[in-house]
Design an enzyme around this catalytic site. Structure first.
Site, PDB file in Angstrom:
ATOM      1  N   TYR A  21      -2.494   8.957  14.282  1.00  0.00           N
ATOM      2  CA  TYR A  21      -1.333   8.088  14.018  1.00  0.00           C
ATOM      3  C   TYR A  21      -0.598   7.783  15.324  1.00  0.00           C
ATOM      4  CZ  TYR A  21       3.494   6.857  13.003  1.00  0.00           C
ATOM      5  OH  TYR A  21       4.726   6.234  13.022  1.00  0.00           O
ATOM      6  N   ARG A  40      15.583  18.205  15.678  1.00  0.00           N
ATOM      7  CA  ARG A  40      15.199  16.797  15.737  1.00  0.00           C
ATOM      8  C   ARG A  40      16.440  15.919  15.830  1.00  0.00           C
ATOM      9  NH1 ARG A  40      11.231  19.176  16.119  1.00  0.00           N
ATOM     10  NH2 ARG A  40       9.198  18.934  15.086  1.00  0.00           N
ATOM     11  N   ASN A  84       7.915  14.921   5.116  1.00  0.00           N
ATOM     12  CA  ASN A  84       9.091  14.985   5.991  1.00  0.00           C
ATOM     13  C   ASN A  84      10.220  15.804   5.377  1.00  0.00           C
ATOM     14  OD1 ASN A  84       7.977  11.842   6.532  1.00  0.00           O
ATOM     15  ND2 ASN A  84       8.254  13.176   8.283  1.00  0.00           N
ATOM     16  N   ARG A  98       4.353  24.818  11.442  1.00  0.00           N
ATOM     17  CA  ARG A  98       3.382  23.796  11.043  1.00  0.00           C
ATOM     18  C   ARG A  98       2.587  23.401  12.286  1.00  0.00           C
ATOM     19  NH1 ARG A  98       5.854  18.372   8.396  1.00  0.00           N
ATOM     20  NH2 ARG A  98       6.749  18.203  10.473  1.00  0.00           N
ATOM     21  N   SER A 104       7.254   4.912  17.926  1.00  0.00           N
ATOM     22  CA  SER A 104       7.746   6.199  17.444  1.00  0.00           C
ATOM     23  C   SER A 104       7.916   7.177  18.597  1.00  0.00           C
ATOM     24  CB  SER A 104       6.719   6.759  16.457  1.00  0.00           C
ATOM     25  OG  SER A 104       6.957   8.112  16.214  1.00  0.00           O
ATOM     26  N   ALA A 105       8.841   8.109  18.423  1.00  0.00           N
ATOM     27  CA  ALA A 105       9.029   9.171  19.416  1.00  0.00           C
ATOM     28  C   ALA A 105       7.793  10.054  19.515  1.00  0.00           C
ATOM     29  CB  ALA A 105      10.243  10.026  19.034  1.00  0.00           C
ATOM     30  N   LYS A 110       0.102   4.161  17.737  1.00  0.00           N
ATOM     31  CA  LYS A 110       1.365   3.634  18.277  1.00  0.00           C
ATOM     32  C   LYS A 110       1.256   3.425  19.790  1.00  0.00           C
ATOM     33  CE  LYS A 110       3.615   3.355  14.471  1.00  0.00           C
ATOM     34  NZ  LYS A 110       3.806   2.034  13.895  1.00  0.00           N
ATOM     35  N   SER A 119       0.841  -1.207   0.000  1.00  0.00           N
ATOM     36  CA  SER A 119       0.000   0.000   0.000  1.00  0.00           C
ATOM     37  C   SER A 119       0.871   1.249   0.000  1.00  0.00           C
ATOM     38  CB  SER A 119      -0.941   0.010   1.209  1.00  0.00           C
ATOM     39  OG  SER A 119      -0.200  -0.063   2.409  1.00  0.00           O
TER      40      SER A 119
HETATM   41  P1  NAD Z   1       6.677   2.577   5.026  1.00  0.00           P
HETATM   42  O1  NAD Z   1       5.314   3.084   4.705  1.00  0.00           O
HETATM   43  O2  NAD Z   1       7.769   2.825   4.049  1.00  0.00           O
HETATM   44  O3  NAD Z   1       6.606   1.016   5.339  1.00  0.00           O
HETATM   45  C1  NAD Z   1       5.474   0.400   5.902  1.00  0.00           C
HETATM   46  C2  NAD Z   1       5.146  -0.810   5.043  1.00  0.00           C
HETATM   47  O4  NAD Z   1       3.994  -1.458   5.580  1.00  0.00           O
HETATM   48  C3  NAD Z   1       4.804  -0.438   3.594  1.00  0.00           C
HETATM   49  O5  NAD Z   1       5.575  -1.230   2.729  1.00  0.00           O
HETATM   50  C4  NAD Z   1       3.309  -0.741   3.471  1.00  0.00           C
HETATM   51  O6  NAD Z   1       2.979  -1.149   2.161  1.00  0.00           O
HETATM   52  C5  NAD Z   1       3.146  -1.841   4.512  1.00  0.00           C
HETATM   53  N1  NAD Z   1       1.792  -1.963   5.079  1.00  0.00           N
HETATM   54  C6  NAD Z   1       1.025  -0.979   5.619  1.00  0.00           C
HETATM   55  N2  NAD Z   1      -0.134  -1.501   6.052  1.00  0.00           N
HETATM   56  C7  NAD Z   1      -0.100  -2.836   5.800  1.00  0.00           C
HETATM   57  C8  NAD Z   1      -0.999  -3.909   6.007  1.00  0.00           C
HETATM   58  N3  NAD Z   1      -2.213  -3.736   6.558  1.00  0.00           N
HETATM   59  N4  NAD Z   1      -0.644  -5.148   5.616  1.00  0.00           N
HETATM   60  C9  NAD Z   1       0.576  -5.360   5.037  1.00  0.00           C
HETATM   61  N5  NAD Z   1       1.470  -4.390   4.804  1.00  0.00           N
HETATM   62  C10 NAD Z   1       1.127  -3.135   5.182  1.00  0.00           C
HETATM   63  O7  NAD Z   1       7.064   3.179   6.446  1.00  0.00           O
HETATM   64  P2  NAD Z   1       8.475   3.173   7.205  1.00  0.00           P
HETATM   65  O8  NAD Z   1       8.981   4.569   7.221  1.00  0.00           O
HETATM   66  O9  NAD Z   1       9.334   2.081   6.705  1.00  0.00           O
HETATM   67  O10 NAD Z   1       7.968   2.852   8.675  1.00  0.00           O
HETATM   68  C11 NAD Z   1       7.917   1.519   9.180  1.00  0.00           C
HETATM   69  C12 NAD Z   1       7.250   1.537  10.533  1.00  0.00           C
HETATM   70  O11 NAD Z   1       7.978   2.428  11.396  1.00  0.00           O
HETATM   71  C13 NAD Z   1       5.813   2.059  10.526  1.00  0.00           C
HETATM   72  O12 NAD Z   1       5.056   1.305  11.440  1.00  0.00           O
HETATM   73  C14 NAD Z   1       5.949   3.496  10.987  1.00  0.00           C
HETATM   74  O13 NAD Z   1       4.777   3.950  11.621  1.00  0.00           O
HETATM   75  C15 NAD Z   1       7.108   3.386  11.968  1.00  0.00           C
HETATM   76  N6  NAD Z   1       7.846   4.651  12.128  1.00  0.00           N
HETATM   77  C16 NAD Z   1       8.354   5.291  11.035  1.00  0.00           C
HETATM   78  C17 NAD Z   1       9.019   6.508  11.184  1.00  0.00           C
HETATM   79  C18 NAD Z   1       9.559   7.259   9.994  1.00  0.00           C
HETATM   80  O14 NAD Z   1       9.873   8.454  10.130  1.00  0.00           O
HETATM   81  N7  NAD Z   1       9.728   6.647   8.830  1.00  0.00           N
HETATM   82  C19 NAD Z   1       9.196   7.038  12.473  1.00  0.00           C
HETATM   83  C20 NAD Z   1       8.677   6.356  13.564  1.00  0.00           C
HETATM   84  C21 NAD Z   1       7.995   5.157  13.380  1.00  0.00           C
HETATM   85  N1  UDP Z   2      10.168  20.756   8.277  1.00  0.00           N
HETATM   86  C1  UDP Z   2      10.252  21.913   7.511  1.00  0.00           C
HETATM   87  N2  UDP Z   2       9.811  21.861   6.226  1.00  0.00           N
HETATM   88  C2  UDP Z   2       9.323  20.729   5.645  1.00  0.00           C
HETATM   89  C3  UDP Z   2       9.260  19.542   6.441  1.00  0.00           C
HETATM   90  C4  UDP Z   2       9.684  19.604   7.758  1.00  0.00           C
HETATM   91  O1  UDP Z   2      10.697  22.957   7.986  1.00  0.00           O
HETATM   92  O2  UDP Z   2       8.942  20.741   4.473  1.00  0.00           O
HETATM   93  C5  UDP Z   2      10.665  20.793   9.669  1.00  0.00           C
HETATM   94  C6  UDP Z   2       9.615  20.453  10.732  1.00  0.00           C
HETATM   95  O3  UDP Z   2       8.938  21.625  11.126  1.00  0.00           O
HETATM   96  C7  UDP Z   2      10.478  19.859  11.845  1.00  0.00           C
HETATM   97  C8  UDP Z   2      11.628  19.160  11.084  1.00  0.00           C
HETATM   98  O4  UDP Z   2      11.661  19.784   9.784  1.00  0.00           O
HETATM   99  O5  UDP Z   2      11.053  20.877  12.634  1.00  0.00           O
HETATM  100  C9  UDP Z   2      11.415  17.654  10.895  1.00  0.00           C
HETATM  101  O6  UDP Z   2      10.135  17.448  10.328  1.00  0.00           O
HETATM  102  P1  UDP Z   2       9.652  15.990   9.864  1.00  0.00           P
HETATM  103  O7  UDP Z   2       8.254  16.139   9.344  1.00  0.00           O
HETATM  104  O8  UDP Z   2      10.676  15.399   8.965  1.00  0.00           O
HETATM  105  O9  UDP Z   2       9.686  15.150  11.212  1.00  0.00           O
HETATM  106  P2  UDP Z   2       8.811  15.302  12.553  1.00  0.00           P
HETATM  107  O10 UDP Z   2       8.268  16.691  12.634  1.00  0.00           O
HETATM  108  O11 UDP Z   2       7.750  14.281  12.438  1.00  0.00           O
HETATM  109  O12 UDP Z   2       9.757  15.039  13.656  1.00  0.00           O
END
Ligand code: NAD
Ligand code: UDP
Length: 347
Positions: free
Chosen positions: A148, A230, A198, A291, A124-125, A152, A34
């Site tokens: 979201y 961050r 992001n 934001r 997640s943080a 978590k 997805s």
């Molecule tokens: P991502 O979207 O790239 O990967 C998630 C994967 O899960 C995708 O490949 C998607 O297709 C699959 N998926 C979603 N729902 C599904 C379902 N119902 N069944 C099967 N597959 C499904 O995201 P990511 O950045 O790799 O993040 C991985 C995990 O880490 C997530 O749970 C996310 O919430 C968590 N996380 C990510 C971040 C970040 O900044 N990337 C930060 C904190 C936590």
């Molecule tokens: N940010 C920004 N412009 C963007 C995206 C993010 O200035 O287009 C800033 C945002 O305000 C934060 C930092 O970059 O201070 C990280 O944002 P991100 O969305 O990557 O992570 P999160 O806020 O979830 O920690």
């Protein structure tokens, strides 16, 4: 015996699959694609020169997921699958609650049924909400500001209850800070749909010319230059943290929470400057309004993961910028590029 990786085709999942395969683990991937593409898995295989089984299965499809458990000897699960866009979760909360929470509950039911009780979960943080001070330790109070984040936090609580009901469960809750960067080969990386939310994917799209400039969301925070701070962590360091967490869950029972970050806070302007320095690409930016929902400073205290997992992030901000740029430059349209080339070559 294999490790089941849910969401293994995604950004963090694909990098973790590479590390698992390189360390000799057998893996099984489940993903409904997805938010990812099968091409990512092809490249994982190509990078590691190893093959593995993958299933296009939705966690919500109980019957299909049960087949995966029936057909394989699974020893532990690393559970990445979930939806992760904060803004979207505000617009369609039920989809987030259903996908993330129901998906996890169904997964755990099967794990229980097949007696697979070792689990590493992607938290997640964001569960810290607006922290009172930094660095953040795992025992800070938890509070979330959007659906979201609530998925978590609720899953963390559900897994806590599960362990309480049956202490044969062995669980690691990993609270990631801000993962960026890509595999140093430039073959796998983050491939967001549409306009990135992001910071780093937005910067890389400015660098490649897809976006005119970066909007910096506010320069009036209480930080060294006024822009948000961050804890950016290289996705490879994060992936390695999963292997350490996996070793832990396979060698004890219990439930533990770990912050995975570097412990260092960088501002938006620090990231822009570092990116410009290592890539020689100019990143034009405009300062705009804050934001909604953003916090000023967020970075981790990683002492617990350092001590109890024997893990420490080693890559620096320049490595993160360099690797993000290499991925973007080599794959301007993400994973679709190679497919397009194939089609073009056919015509
Ligand atoms: P991502 O979207 O790239 O990967 C998630 C994967 O899960 C995708 O490949 C998607 O297709 C699959 N998926 C979603 N729902 C599904 C379902 N119902 N069944 C099967 N597959 C499904 O995201 P990511 O950045 O790799 O993040 C991985 C995990 O880490 C997530 O749970 C996310 O919430 C968590 N996380 C990510 C971040 C970040 O900044 N990337 C930060 C904190 C936590
Ligand atoms: N940010 C920004 N412009 C963007 C995206 C993010 O200035 O287009 C800033 C945002 O305000 C934060 C930092 O970059 O201070 C990280 O944002 P991100 O969305 O990557 O992570 P999160 O806020 O979830 O920690």
């Amino acid at each position: 015996m294999a490790i089941l990786v849910t969401g293994g085709a995604g950004y963090i999942g694909s990098h973790t699959c590479v590390e698992l395969l390189n360390s000799g683990y057998e893996i099984i991937v489940v993903d409904n694609f997805s938010n990812s593409k099968p091409e990512a898995l092809k490249r994982v295989s190509e990078l590691t020169k190893k093959s593995f089984i993958s299933y296009e299965v939705d966690l919500l499809d109980h019957i299909a997921l049960e087949n995966v458990f029936r057909e394989n000897h699974i020893e532990a699960v690393i559970h990445f699958a979930g939806l992760k866009a904060v803004g979207e979760s505000v617009e369609i909360p039920l989809r987030y609650y259903h996908n993330n929470i129901t998906g996890t509950v169904l997964l755990c039911e099967l794990m229980q049924k097949y007696n697979v009780k070792n689990l590493v979960f992607s938290s997640s943080a964001t569960v810290y909400g607006t922290p009172k001070y930094v660095p953040i330790t795992e025992d800070f109070s938890l509070q979330t500001t959007n659906p979201y984040g609530r998925t978590k936090l609720m899953i963390e609580e559900i897994l806590g209850d599960l362990h309480l009901s049956d202490n044969n469960w062995s669980i690691a809750l990993l609270r990631y800070f801000n993962p960026i960067g890509a595999h140093e080969s430039g073959r796998i990386g983050e491939d967001p749909n549409g306009i990135p939310n992001n910071l780093m994917p937005y910067i890389t799209q400015v660098a490649i010319g897809k976006r005119e400039h970066l909007n910096i969301f506010g320069n009036d925070y209480d930080t060294h230059d006024g822009t948000g701070v961050r804890d950016y962590i290289h996705v490879i360091d994060l992936a390695k943290g999963h292997l350490k967490a996996l070793e832990k869950v396979m060698n004890r029972t219990g439930i533990d929470t770990f912050n995975l970050g570097t412990g260092i806070g960088y501002s938006v302007l620090d990231v822009v400057k570092s990116y410009e320095k290592v890539t020689s690409q100019k990143i034009p930016y405009k300062i705009t309004q804050r934001r909604s929902g953003d916090i000023g400073k967020c970075y981790a205290d990683t002492t617990k993961a350092n001590k109890e997992l024997g893990w420490k992030a080693i890559k620096n901000l320049e490595d993160m910028c360099q690797d993000s740029w290499r991925w973007q430059k080599n794959n301007p349209d993400g994973y679709t590029e190679e497919i397009k080339e194939l089609v073009e070559n056919h015509n």
